[in-house]
Motif scaffolding. Structure first.
Motif, mmCIF file in Angstrom:
data_model
loop_
_atom_site.group_PDB
_atom_site.id
_atom_site.type_symbol
_atom_site.label_atom_id
_atom_site.label_comp_id
_atom_site.label_asym_id
_atom_site.label_seq_id
_atom_site.Cartn_x
_atom_site.Cartn_y
_atom_site.Cartn_z
ATOM 1 N N ASP A 126 0.818 -1.215 0.000
ATOM 2 C CA ASP A 126 0.000 0.000 0.000
ATOM 3 C C ASP A 126 0.848 1.260 0.000
ATOM 4 N N ASP A 127 2.144 1.080 -0.201
ATOM 5 C CA ASP A 127 3.024 2.239 -0.139
ATOM 6 C C ASP A 127 3.416 2.719 -1.532
ATOM 7 N N LEU A 128 3.311 4.013 -1.684
ATOM 8 C CA LEU A 128 3.828 4.631 -2.902
ATOM 9 C C LEU A 128 5.171 5.264 -2.562
ATOM 10 N N ILE A 129 6.229 4.788 -3.219
ATOM 11 C CA ILE A 129 7.550 5.359 -2.978
ATOM 12 C C ILE A 129 7.924 6.211 -4.189
ATOM 13 N N PHE A 130 8.412 7.392 -3.917
ATOM 14 C CA PHE A 130 8.712 8.321 -5.018
ATOM 15 C C PHE A 130 9.768 9.323 -4.581
ATOM 16 N N SER A 131 10.264 10.100 -5.536
ATOM 17 C CA SER A 131 11.208 11.159 -5.183
ATOM 18 C C SER A 131 10.457 12.474 -5.129
ATOM 19 N N LYS A 132 10.902 13.316 -4.215
ATOM 20 C CA LYS A 132 10.232 14.611 -4.042
ATOM 21 C C LYS A 132 11.301 15.678 -3.964
ATOM 22 N N ASN A 149 12.588 19.195 -2.810
ATOM 23 C CA ASN A 149 12.378 20.276 -1.867
ATOM 24 C C ASN A 149 13.523 21.267 -2.028
ATOM 25 N N LYS A 150 13.220 22.443 -2.572
ATOM 26 C CA LYS A 150 14.220 23.480 -2.845
ATOM 27 C C LYS A 150 15.418 22.957 -3.631
ATOM 28 N N GLY A 151 15.163 22.103 -4.582
ATOM 29 C CA GLY A 151 16.225 21.636 -5.454
ATOM 30 C C GLY A 151 16.900 20.355 -5.004
ATOM 31 N N THR A 152 16.629 19.910 -3.788
ATOM 32 C CA THR A 152 17.187 18.645 -3.316
ATOM 33 C C THR A 152 16.113 17.573 -3.390
ATOM 34 N N MET A 153 16.488 16.423 -3.944
ATOM 35 C CA MET A 153 15.500 15.358 -4.075
ATOM 36 C C MET A 153 15.741 14.266 -3.039
ATOM 37 N N ASN A 154 14.654 13.791 -2.459
ATOM 38 C CA ASN A 154 14.716 12.692 -1.493
ATOM 39 C C ASN A 154 13.624 11.685 -1.780
ATOM 40 N N LEU A 155 13.838 10.483 -1.204
ATOM 41 C CA LEU A 155 12.859 9.416 -1.359
ATOM 42 C C LEU A 155 11.793 9.561 -0.274
ATOM 43 N N TYR A 156 10.545 9.441 -0.671
ATOM 44 C CA TYR A 156 9.431 9.539 0.284
ATOM 45 C C TYR A 156 8.542 8.319 0.142
ATOM 46 N N ASN A 157 7.779 8.084 1.198
ATOM 47 C CA ASN A 157 6.826 6.984 1.211
ATOM 48 C C ASN A 157 5.455 7.533 1.570
ATOM 49 N N LEU A 158 4.512 7.337 0.671
ATOM 50 C CA LEU A 158 3.141 7.757 0.967
ATOM 51 C C LEU A 158 2.287 6.515 1.109
ATOM 52 N N ASN A 159 1.717 6.323 2.310
ATOM 53 C CA ASN A 159 0.817 5.192 2.484
ATOM 54 C C ASN A 159 -0.523 5.532 1.838
ATOM 55 N N LEU A 160 -0.915 4.697 0.880
ATOM 56 C CA LEU A 160 -2.110 5.031 0.102
ATOM 57 C C LEU A 160 -3.390 4.852 0.912
ATOM 58 N N LYS A 161 -3.279 4.061 1.998
ATOM 59 C CA LYS A 161 -4.488 3.839 2.836
ATOM 60 C C LYS A 161 -4.690 4.975 3.829
ATOM 61 N N ASN A 162 -3.648 5.232 4.643
ATOM 62 C CA ASN A 162 -3.847 6.262 5.679
ATOM 63 C C ASN A 162 -3.295 7.633 5.279
ATOM 64 N N LYS A 163 -2.769 7.716 4.043
ATOM 65 C CA LYS A 163 -2.287 8.989 3.482
ATOM 66 C C LYS A 163 -1.133 9.613 4.263
ATOM 67 N N LYS A 164 -0.428 8.795 5.046
ATOM 68 C CA LYS A 164 0.701 9.333 5.803
ATOM 69 C C LYS A 164 1.932 9.417 4.906
ATOM 70 N N LEU A 165 2.629 10.559 5.000
ATOM 71 C CA LEU A 165 3.828 10.775 4.194
ATOM 72 C C LEU A 165 5.063 10.688 5.087
ATOM 73 N N LYS A 166 6.032 9.885 4.635
ATOM 74 C CA LYS A 166 7.229 9.671 5.446
ATOM 75 C C LYS A 166 8.453 9.896 4.560
ATOM 76 N N LYS A 167 9.439 10.604 5.095
ATOM 77 C CA LYS A 167 10.672 10.808 4.343
ATOM 78 C C LYS A 167 11.605 9.622 4.602
ATOM 79 N N ILE A 168 12.155 9.041 3.549
ATOM 80 C CA ILE A 168 12.991 7.851 3.719
ATOM 81 C C ILE A 168 14.474 8.213 3.748
ATOM 82 N N THR A 169 14.898 9.052 2.831
ATOM 83 C CA THR A 169 16.336 9.360 2.748
ATOM 84 C C THR A 169 16.607 10.764 3.279
#
Ligand SMILES: [Zn+2]
Length: 945
Positions: free
Chosen positions: A390-396, A398-418
């Motif tokens: 249920d996790d969507l992992i993607f790059s995001k 922020n001000k020119g720096t990209m990091n990996l994030y995890n968005l839980n598609l069920k509870n819509k919680k966003l978590k920064k991975i890197t």
């Protein structure tokens, strides 16, 4: 209502042509505060959010300028403006002929655009500065009227200079891939017919300027760009011939020979594409950007262009069982895509308008069954989706720096991975078929290195591996998790597949070919590598490559020959931090106080039935927030009654305001070719609200409300009435000498990009306008008028489309006789009518009709079967059908005919032949007309990157 529209023609035409800003900058740019400060040679204008970058930009600009101006021998004559904004996530920058550069800062995935290892701001500033220096130095007298000098410099040469003197590296993506294919296909043209024209243009220019520096290492550009011919015009070829010992033609031939030797030699020492593996049948496209295998069914999703006529990349699904290709989405697709584990949904990245009216990338998903499209991430510069449970992992970004994030598609919680920083860039996120490990490639601009990462989704461990070569699309082997498959840009030139052993750090070569390829996915059923192979400029293929294959090696060396080529550099770098201090404090920048001249165009006017001289002036601030369009047409007989007008457009975050005053002669309508001239004095005010669609750039709509106050005088009333007296078929009485018309109007317009198949032009337009004229407003005529029209283009295939057009007009009340509704004939153009093309859809014209027919209600329906013969010619077969009626009377006319439309330069010429279907004895009708093309927008900007 031609008189009122005339001012609008001018506005629409000039705004859409000259002011490229509304096309390039999102609405949000009008709703924020801007600041500025000056350095010795630059004015930096920026929005608050990007202040840190903007402060750096001034120092960087001074440093880059000092190096480049010395090397090129070119200088700015006055302080040059640089705009810095991060409102939109567009990896680009552009230089205008109007003394300013615009740069988007803090963008994602920029190294796929510029192949340097430097941070974006420095690279793009260095590139655009070269454009700016050249543009400012080739200007001549003609540029006072129109920025025409830049058109005399071939775009490839302009881009070549920018890349070379911007210190970019020649490499796979910046040149090699495209020039290689063009040489091998024996087709170096970058005509509009080719799919890779833009990239090839850059490649040719870059390599030509590199070659020029190899042959003439000490040449200075000063004289080259200061050259003017007898008439004071800049001319590239003449200037070259004068400044170099060989002619430009000879130089180009020598360059071509050098490139031919290199690429054919390289090809001779490499494997043929056909040897790499088995071709996957039925996926045919002129260009494939990315492809993924469906993990839950027999099929593939891919993004690319199926036809040369495609205007952008589209997302397709290929059902392998039924051999069917299904269109899913288009518009702003960046190329990355992945399936969920069951294979029911595709997640992909799309550039779009956010809810805050900025341009950003986000993750969207499409359901394969229902085809319904959903936005998954919200306004967050997100890209590169993969799905685990249920996790969507993607790059995001922020001000020119990209990091990996995890968005839980069920509870819509966003978590920064890197936890990367300093403008770290992430690309090509992939997941293995067991859905346990994630790989991605990166650029670390701090240490100027590319590499790849493995992220273990189960234990959260992240492994970072730096590489000497540029690595893209890393994939984990299906049967051995210690082995990674890499697409390697060997010396940033040849691109080949390698496997990499995580335990011993050893590479093993899988292919030894010379073209561009990319490994996109593993076929988990047989362990084959799904690879896009580009062997031809206009054909991409998918190969299943065995990961265990042993590549063929050929004896012979080419490196020495080409090493020299790669070593040709500018000889300067931008690293020595010789930075100037700021001279002024930051201040608020009010665009309304910085409106300046963009254009003054000589322009013909038709005044009192005589062709007369005049000009149109266009003034604007640099972001297009405030625009003034003004004109003057000189009346020889009566200078006091010269024509003039001033119109103002103001845009903010929510709405547009248009206001103007016009004093103008115009041809109202033609009755049996007798021209009725009127002089119109009008005030106009309009407010409109554009509505943005968050899912597609294709869709747009606008509400508008306005008021017009017209005072009209008929100039040639007596001549006109005399002419009419001899013709009893014209039913016009009591033509007034003059009248007042005041009206309130309401309008609504919407455009939808409808279901696409292959055709580039599918759309549905809807337009409604209601006019209310009343004595209460001080009008001489009381009436209500409704105009409703739709325009629908349906693509059949790459070559054919069908166009359906409806136009209904209804009048109740009384109107000045010369403004009556009716069926109009399609008029050949006189000077000022050139602009009516912009409102063509709302004109109830019939192609073939010889004179106008008037009544209270009209309906026109048009059916066109259109055939794109090539990019510059379209042929169409049409049926125009018109009805005109009131309570007592009606008339129906049908015409059938053939028309051809030719694109030439900035205009479109149409010519046709038609025949009335129920009165064949009337014979054939011939007609022609000219419309302006919209592509001019691109002529005035120089998209960098
Ligand atoms: Zn450029």
């Amino acid at each position: 209502m031609k008189k009122i529209l005339l001012a609008v023609f001018l506005i629409v035409f000039f705004v859409s042509i000259i002011s490229s800003q509304p096309e390039l900058l999102s609405r949000k740019n009008y709703g924020i505060n801007w600041y500025h400060y000056n350095t010795e040679n630059f004015k930096i204008i920026y929005n608050k959010k990007v202040e840190a970058s903007a402060l750096k930009a001034g120092r960087l600009a001074e440093e880059i300028y000092s190096k480049q101006s010395e090397k090129l021998g070119l200088k700015f004559k006055k302080r040059y403006k640089i705009y810095i904004s991060n409102i939109d996530d567009i990896p680009n920058g552009f230089t205008t002929p109007f003394n300013y550069i615009y740069i988007w800062a803090d963008v994602s995935n920029y190294s796929t655009i510029l192949t340097g290892y430097d941070k974006w701001l420095k690279s793009v500033l260095a590139h655009e500065m070269v454009h700016a220096l050249i543009m400012e130095n080739i200007k001549g007298w003609v540029d006072f009227f129109f920025p025409g000098s830049i058109l005399a410099l071939p775009r490839e040469i302009n881009e070549g200079f920018a890349q070379f003197y911007g210190n970019e590296n020649w490499g796979a993506e910046r040149g090699d891939i495209y020039l290689n294919l063009a040489v091998k296909n024996n087709d170096l043209s970058h005509s509009v017919e080719t799919i890779d024209r833009g990239k090839l243009l850059y490649a040719k220019g870059f390599s030509k300027i590199k070659y020029l520096n190899m042959e003439y290492p000490d040449f200075k550009s000063t004289k080259l760009f200061k050259y003017r011919d007898f008439f004071g015009f800049f001319n590239w070829e003449k200037s070259f011939n004068k400044n170099f010992p060989i002619s430009y033609k000879t130089f180009c031939n020598n360059w071509e020979k050098y490139m031919n030797v290199y690429y054919n030699w390289r090809e001779g020492l490499s494997e043929r594409s056909a040897e790499l593996g088995t071709k996957i049948k039925n996926i045919e496209a002129v260009y494939i950007k990315s492809i993924k295998k469906n993990p839950g069914a027999e099929g593939f999703a891919f993004i690319g262009k199926k036809s040369k006529n495609s205007s952008d990349n589209r997302l397709y699904y290929f059902n392998q069982k039924f051999k069917k290709i299904k269109y899913l989405d288009s518009g702003g697709l960046t190329g990355d895509l992945n399936f969920n584990k069951s294979g029911t949904k595709i997640y992909f990245t799309k550039r779009h308008y956010t809810s805050k009216k900025a341009i950003s990338t986000d993750i969207f998903s499409v359901d394969l069954k229902t085809k319904s499209i959903e936005q998954t991430t919200l306004d967050c510069k997100a890209s590169n989706p993969v799905i685990v449970n249920d996790d969507l992992i993607f790059s995001k970004n922020n001000k020119g720096t990209m990091n990996l994030y995890n968005l839980n598609l069920k509870n819509k919680k966003l978590k920064k991975i890197t936890d990367f920083n300093n403008k770290f860039q992430i690309f090509d996120i992939n997941i293995n078929y067991k859905f346990s490990k994630i790989t991605f490639s990166f650029l670390d601009p701090d240490i100027k290195k590319f590499g790849f990462c493995i992220f273990n989704y189960q234990n959260g461990k992240l492994t970072k591996i730096f590489t000497e070569n540029k690595i893209r699309y890393p994939l984990i082997f299906p049967d051995n998790e210690n082995k990674i498959l890499l697409t390697v840009f060997e010396n940033n030139l040849r691109v080949n597949l390698f496997s990499y052993n995580l335990e011993n750090g050893k590479h093993r070569r899988i292919t030894n070919q010379s073209n561009f390829l990319k490994a996109m996915d593993f076929d988990s059923t047989d362990g084959k590598i799904l690879t896009i192979v580009q062997e031809s400029r206009n054909k991409n293929e998918i190969f299943a490559v065995d990961k265990n294959r042993i590549p063929k090696n050929y004896p012979g060396k080419i490196r020495e020959y080409y090493k020299k080529w790669l070593e040709i550099k500018t000889g300067y770098s931008f690293n020595n931090r010789n930075l100037k201090t700021r001279r002024e404090q930051n201040k608020r920048y009010n665009h309304a106080l910085h409106i300046n001249k963009k254009l003054i165009l000589p322009y013909p006017f038709n005044i009192e039935n005589k062709l007369s001289g005049g000009f149109v002036g266009y003034f604007s601030d640099d972001i297009g927030k405030n625009t003034i369009i003004t004109y003057l047409g000189y009346n020889h007989k009566d200078p006091i009654n010269s024509n003039y007008g001033i119109n103002f457009i103001y845009r903010n975050y929510f709405f547009d305001i248009k206001a103007g005053f016009n004093y103008l002669d115009f041809q109202n309508s033609d009755y049996l070719n007798k021209e009725l001239m009127e002089r119109n004095e009008s005030y106009r005010f309009e407010i409109s609200i554009p509505i943005y669609d968050n899912k597609s750039f294709f869709n747009k709509s606008e509400w508008g409300l306005g008021f017009v106050d017209d005072k009209n005088i008929v100039i040639n009333r007596d001549i006109y009435n005399d002419g009419l007296a001899n013709n009893s078929t014209i039913n016009l009485q009591n033509l007034p000498e003059g009248y007042n018309a005041r009206k309130l109007f309401f309008k609504y317009y919407s455009r939808k990009g409808t279901f696409y198949k292959n055709f580039p032009d599918n759309r549905f337009d809807f337009f409604i306008k209601i006019d209310l004229s009343n004595s209460f407003f001080g009008s001489d005529y009381n009436y209500e008028k409704i105009n409703l029209s739709t325009d629908n283009i349906i693509g059949v295939n790459d070559k054919y489309s069908i166009r359906l057009n409806f136009n209904f007009e209804m009048l109740s009340g009384e109107i000045a006789p010369q403004n009556r509704l009716g069926l109009k004939y399609k008029k050949s153009n006189s000077s000022i009518d050139l602009f009516s093309g912009y409102l063509y859809t709302s004109e109830p014209t019939l192609r073939g009709l010889e004179h106008n027919i008037f009544n209270d209600k009209t309906l026109v329906q048009k059916l066109e079967i259109r055939n794109i013969i090539n990019k510059s010619i379209m042929g169409l077969l049409f049926i125009d059908s018109g009805a005109v009626w009131d309570k007592n009377d009606y008339e129906i006319l049908n015409y059938i005919g053939i028309e051809f439309k030719f694109n030439f330069n900035i205009y479109k010429l149409a010519a046709g032949i038609s025949r009335r279907t129920d009165k064949l004895d009337e014979g054939y009708n011939y007609y022609w007309y000219i419309e302006p093309r919209k592509y001019l927008i691109n002529m005035f900007k120089n998209i960098g990157g």
